[in-house]
Design a protein around this motif. Structure first.
Motif: not given
Ligand SMILES: Cc1cc2nc3c(=O)[nH]c(=O)nc-3n(C[C@H](O)[C@H](O)[C@H](O)COP(=O)(O)OP(=O)(O)OC[C@H]3O[C@@H](n4cnc5c(N)ncnc54)[C@H](O)[C@@H]3O)c2cc1C
Ligand code: SF4
Length: 539
Positions: A120, A96, A116, A505
């Protein structure tokens, strides 16, 4: 409309492009995936350390240059699935805190334009799509997650379990690496993954690694509206007279020039090649390169500070699949050092053949073969900071030039010291006593090799996203500020690199951007949800 016109063209089929292709394919819109490489051939050499690591059988033969003009042979791979065909499938979320501004010993790591929480749900989806095996609540720095992993973690082999126990005894919180391998440990006979020694760095001969080709590209091609063209090197993007839309995608295929067009064009050729493509696409409207009024395209190249460290002991390390253990206890610092240091985990088990490909000096009294049999092979990653002078450019011959001056090294050096200290305190060996581990360290048999510039595995940051068009090339949805139908979804959008592996990511963000594109195409929310369901995620 010509037959070469599509709703969406995606350039590059790796973690970003492959995942986006999978997201968009069920929409029914005409989606074209252009990939310069071909399918990795399925052949015994997939699992040969000599063919892969010594002969470089699957690596590009392309050569770039470094900032001094010296020849640079990049360790990168151009195939359907991109570098995920070769990755170690360690699929981590950024922390985060990585989305905010972080103070490092070497300077500031900038905040992302999204937090974040916005990514998520897509992290969860990407973990499910890529069949990540892991466990929540064990990694001390992990961010909150909205759902559990769907698959239990990959277990440690005895030597790794022993090391994990040692780390825990020393007050650390070791944990199982979240891994995208299709391993069913409860039914090894039927398991697709056979848990072999040649995963990290190798293509999977039995297609059991969750790479972008197996998980995304091939299933997406079941949709008749989704097309893949291989061997399609995208040389240039051309725009309308206003410069506001990409109107032609210029491809070189088998020596012939082809052109394609689409309502939306998505670049996902990897952080270095995507920047190179935009820089090559100069025009009167975009004199510094496409979408580069800000002059950030190609800049802020990051690739992590990575080291492979071999800890030798007199006892052998018979581990086959080594990449199961990680430590994040020093990710943000330690009581004696208040700055981030990074992440400790493992590479696939090294053998004598791999070591012969220019790795470490031979330790006194050892052969490479023996070293491979006795080593624990650590992988250490620390964050490098975005420096505008670390950059991709194109030289007069049209070659990629990669200029990079390392930064933020102190945290990495301290991370190495932390690991050395931990390793010196391992449990006393019953056969060799203290001489097994500690003595070896005392004799400096802890051998390290910093990954050189050609190791561009974690490349990111060259086309950063942001809210301000003066300091970023992409907006928060990864659409070019200056070109209405141009998006970028590979690792280039990162404003900072964090210190965990980047692929998850990139995948999560590709799903996020995919939803924006679906909305824009008028696919509607219902269709977007069905697309998510098709990806195996909870609606
Ligand atoms: C050996 C190795 C191990 C790794 N291990 C891990 C790991 O364990 N965990 C992790 O998170 N990450 C790992 N990585 C990194 C990970 O693979 C990358 O972060 C990820 O694949 C990057 O995704 P991408 O979409 O940005 O680019 P890529 O996956 O590189 O995809 C780019 C694609 O674009 C194509 N392309 C390039 N130029 C053009 C062009 N001009 N025209 C058409 N196509 C083009 C390429 O052929 C390629 O298919 C590893 C990488 C390597 C090499
Ligand atoms: S069989 Fe399993 S361990 Fe071996 S390469 Fe494939 S996914 Fe990796």
């Amino acid at each position: 409309m010509s037959t070469n016109h599509y709703d969406v063209i995606i350039i590059g089929s790796g973690a970003g492009g492959g995942t986006l292709f999978h997201r968009l394919a069920p929409s029914g819109r005409r989606i074209l995936l252009l990939e310069r490489g071909d399918y990795v051939p399925r052949e015994p050499e997939n699992w040969s350390t000599r063919a892969v690591n010594v002969e470089g059988r699957y690596q590009t033969s392309e050569h770039w240059r470094d900032q001094a003009g010296k020849d640079l042979h990049p360790h990168t791979n151009y195939w359907v699935g991109g570098n995920t065909k070769f990755y170690g499938a360690a699929l981590f979320r950024l922390r985060r805190e990585d989305f905010g501004e972080l103070r490092h010993a070497g300077g500031g790591s900038p905040a992302w334009p999204i937090g974040y929480d916005e990514l998520e749900p897509y992290y969860t989806e990407a973990e499910h799509l890529y069949q990540v095996h892991g466990e929540r609540g064990v990694d001390p720095t992990e961010p909150p997650a909205s759902a559990p992993y769907l698959h239990s973690p990959v277990c440690h082999e005895p030597r790794m379990q022993q090391l994990s126990d040692d780390f825990a005894r020393l007050g650390c919180r070791p944990f199982h690496v979240p891994l995208g391998v299709m391993l069913d440990e409860s039914d090894r006979r039927r398991s697709k993954c056979i848990r072999c020694a040649t995963c990290d760095g190798h293509p999977c001969l039995v297609q059991a690694k969750s790479d972008a080709q197996v998980v995304c590209v091939d299933p997406a091609l079941q949709h008749p509206n989704a097309t893949l063209v291989t061997g399609a090197y995208v040389a240039r993007l051309e725009t309308s007279a206003s410069g506001r839309e990409v109107t032609r995608v210029v491809v070189e295929r088998e020596g012939i020039r082809e052109t394609y067009s689409a309502d939306i064009v998505v670049v996902s050729a990897g952080a270095i090649n995507s920047a190179a493509l935009l820089l090559r696409s100069v025009s009167d409207q975009h004199p510094r390169g496409l979408a580069n009024g800000s002059d950030v395209v190609g800049r802020h190249y990051m690739g992590h500070i990575n080291s492979v460290l071999m800890a030798l002991s007199k006892c052998p390390n018979p581990t086959v699949f080594q990449k199961t253990l990680a430590l994040n206890d020093f990710y943000f610092g330690a009581p004696d050092w208040p700055f981030p240091m990074g992440h400790i985990s493992f590479v696939g088990k090294l053998d004598g053949t791999t070591l012969s490909a220019g790795a470490p000096a031979i330790a006194p009294g050892w052969t490479l073969e023996l070293m491979g049999k006795h080593s624990l092979d650590f992988w250490l990653t620390s964050e490098d900071l975005p420096d505008p002078n670390n950059r991709v450019t194109i030289d007069r011959d049209g070659k990629i030039v990669l200029a990079y001056t390392p930064n933020n090294g102190e945290g990495h050096r301290r991370l190495i010291k932390k690991l050395e200290h931990l390793m010196q305190q391992q449990t006393r060996c019953t056969v060799h006593g203290d001489g097994c581990h500690q003595g070896l360290f005392a004799r400096n048999l802890f051998i390290g090799q910093r990954i050189p510039l050609a190791g561009v595995a974690h490349q990111n940051g060259t086309i950063r996203f942001g809210r301000d068009p003066k300091t970023s090339a992409l907006d928060v949805n990864c659409r070019a500020h200056e070109v209405e139908n141009l998006y970028v979804v590979d690792g280039s959008f990162f404003p900072s690199s964090g210190a965990v592996n980047p692929a998850l990511t990139i995948m999560a963000n590709a799903l996020r951007v995919g939803d924006r594109i679906l909305e824009r195409l008028g696919a509607g929310r219902g269709e977007a949800v069905r697309t998510r369901e098709a990806a195996g995620a909870p609606a």
